[in-house]
Design an enzyme around this catalytic site. Structure first.
Site, mmCIF file in Angstrom:
data_model
loop_
_atom_site.group_PDB
_atom_site.id
_atom_site.type_symbol
_atom_site.label_atom_id
_atom_site.label_comp_id
_atom_site.label_asym_id
_atom_site.label_seq_id
_atom_site.Cartn_x
_atom_site.Cartn_y
_atom_site.Cartn_z
ATOM 1 N N GLU A 34 48.917 26.422 -20.704
ATOM 2 C CA GLU A 34 49.712 27.380 -20.998
ATOM 3 C C GLU A 34 51.176 26.008 -20.627
ATOM 4 O OE1 GLU A 34 49.137 31.943 -19.537
ATOM 5 O OE2 GLU A 34 50.844 30.142 -17.862
ATOM 6 N N GLU A 36 42.227 33.859 -18.910
ATOM 7 C CA GLU A 36 42.712 34.057 -17.927
ATOM 8 C C GLU A 36 43.596 35.826 -18.011
ATOM 9 O OE1 GLU A 36 46.947 32.551 -15.885
ATOM 10 O OE2 GLU A 36 46.011 31.101 -16.077
#
Length: 437
Positions: free
Chosen positions: A159, A352
């Site tokens: 991320e 995720e």
């Protein structure tokens, strides 16, 4: 238990990889035997973390990793996505811990999938400095030389969008800077670090490399031109700013000239081919035109200087974090990526997906995961090449600026006693995995 959530989960393709995810700073603890990270400095500042806590102990995974690997084995996952702490590797004997962890995973029949950077930058470094990308590549080479005989699947970064936006543009995460668009070099240097890391891993013999980028649909608040334009800009910021350079070898229009250095030369490195593309998905974002004063959304400040504002998605259940539950957004996202990138999009892995809910009998989490796994299957039916799914997270952990107030785990952790207790969702996911064998 599978039937309780809405009937049997559809059959996924043979060889589909099922896993669970964590990150080093959120679970390891043992902060006294590693170098400090930017998150240690951030949490030491009063008011930065909502409950005033730190990750000095967290889930004490550093000492309890055997117990946690046993939980993974009992769950029945194929793979475990964890992260390697750069500050720990910088410390004497730090890689020894990951040696032990990888050995334990291999002995349990669980494939180790390390993420090489999950936000815990050594405190002595700064992503505003180009040199950090080179230092990252050197660190990656060190880790690959030690673990590469047993690790075959690697993730470079986690991320970079959130680390840029929350940590450097808005100041809500470490290192706590509020630079707004002056944070763009952080994005570029992380992308460059990714490309250099891919080259370092290839040099070490790795042949299964990806990245974990966060993505989600950007929905305009209305059909008004100003809301549509704001949503398009947000889509660039969250999605295309990080996917376009990796997959197309170029920045979106108007972005490249804002980046530092020889951007064209850097893009050749950034676009080093990956073997798969990781997607972290939680929810879409409803986006409207900017507002005249600073607003707050989900506890995050949205300055008036930004060319968008974030709005609530109404009519949907929400998690304890206040995030809307929109499983079909995952199907929408993946099919949109397929349409946008075509044959430049490699196979996808959901690195995720999860939710924050209290309680051991966590039926809401089961409903969330059930809906999203079905939405993922619909994307596969629509022709998207998806090869794996990792639930976030194995354990209740230190949830960054929220401290210990949010629980994402399939396993409940009492952060006073460190007792682990599998939740109802652990048993449900266990049954899902059995049904896929």
């Amino acid at each position: 238990m599978v039937a309780d959530a809405g009937g049997p989960i559809p059959r996924f393709p043979d060889g589909f990889l099922w896993g669970a995810s964590t990150s080093a700073h959120q679970i390891e603890g043992a902060a006294d035997v590693r170098e400090p990270s930017v998150w240690d400095a951030f949490t030491a500042e009063p008011g930065r973390v909502k409950d005033g806590s730190t990750a000095a102990v967290a889930c004490d995974h550093y000492h309890r990793y055997r117990e946690d690997v046993a939980l993974l084995s009992g769950l029945g996952v194929d793979a475990y996505r964890f992260s390697v702490s750069w500050p720990r590797v910088d410390s004497p004997g730090g890689l020894d811990f990951y040696d032990r962890l990888v050995d334990e995973l291999c002995a349990a029949g669980v494939r180790p999938v390390p993420t090489l950077f999950h936000w815990d930058l050594p405190a002595r470094l700064d992503w505003l400095d180009r040199d950090t990308a080179q230092r990252f590549a050197a660190y990656v080479s060190t880790v690959a030389a030690r673990l590469g005989d047993r690790v075959t699947k690697w993730i470079t970064l986690n991320e970079p969008a959130e680390h840029t936006l929350l940590g450097h543009a808005l100041g809500a995460h470490a290192p706590g800077r509020r630079l707004l668009f002056d944070a763009l070099p952080v994005a570029h240097h992380q992308l460059l670090a990714h490309g250099l890391a891919v080259r370092a891993l290839r040099a070490a013999g790795a042949a299964d490399i990806g990245i974990a980028n966060s993505h989600g649909p950007a929905w305009p608040a209305s059909a008004a031109p100003e809301d549509t334009a704001a949503a398009e800009f947000y889509d660039v910021l969250l999605n295309r700013l990080f996917a376009d350079p990796l997959l197309l070898g170029r920045y979106p229009d108007g972005i490249g000239e804002l980046m530092p250095g020889d951007v064209d030369a850097d893009l050749e490195v950034i676009a080093e081919p990956v073997d798969w593309y990781g997607v972290n998905y939680y929810a879409p974002t409803r986006v409207g035109a900017p507002q005249e004063t600073e607003t707050e959304f989900g506890g995050m400040p949205i300055p008036a200087e930004l060319p968008f504002s974030l709005r609530e998605i109404e009519g949907r259940p929400v998690t304890d974090f206040g995030w809307p539950v929109v499983p079909e957004g995952l199907t929408e996202l993946l099919t949109a990526f397929r349409d946008r990138y075509g044959d430049r999009l490699p196979p996808v892995v959901i690195t995720e997906n999860g939710c924050s809910y209290e309680g051991l009998d966590d039926q809401d989490r089961i409903a969330y995961l059930d809906g999203h796994i079905r939405a993922l299957h619909r994307a596969i039916e629509a022709g998207v090449d998806v090869r794996g799914y990792f639930v976030w997270s194995l354990l209740d952990n230190f949830e960054w600026a929220e401290g210990y107030a949010r629980r994402f785990g399939l396993v409940h952790v009492d952060h006073t006693t460190q007792r682990r207790t599998p939740k109802t969702s652990y048993g449900w996911f266990q049954d899902v995995l059995r049904s896929q064998r």
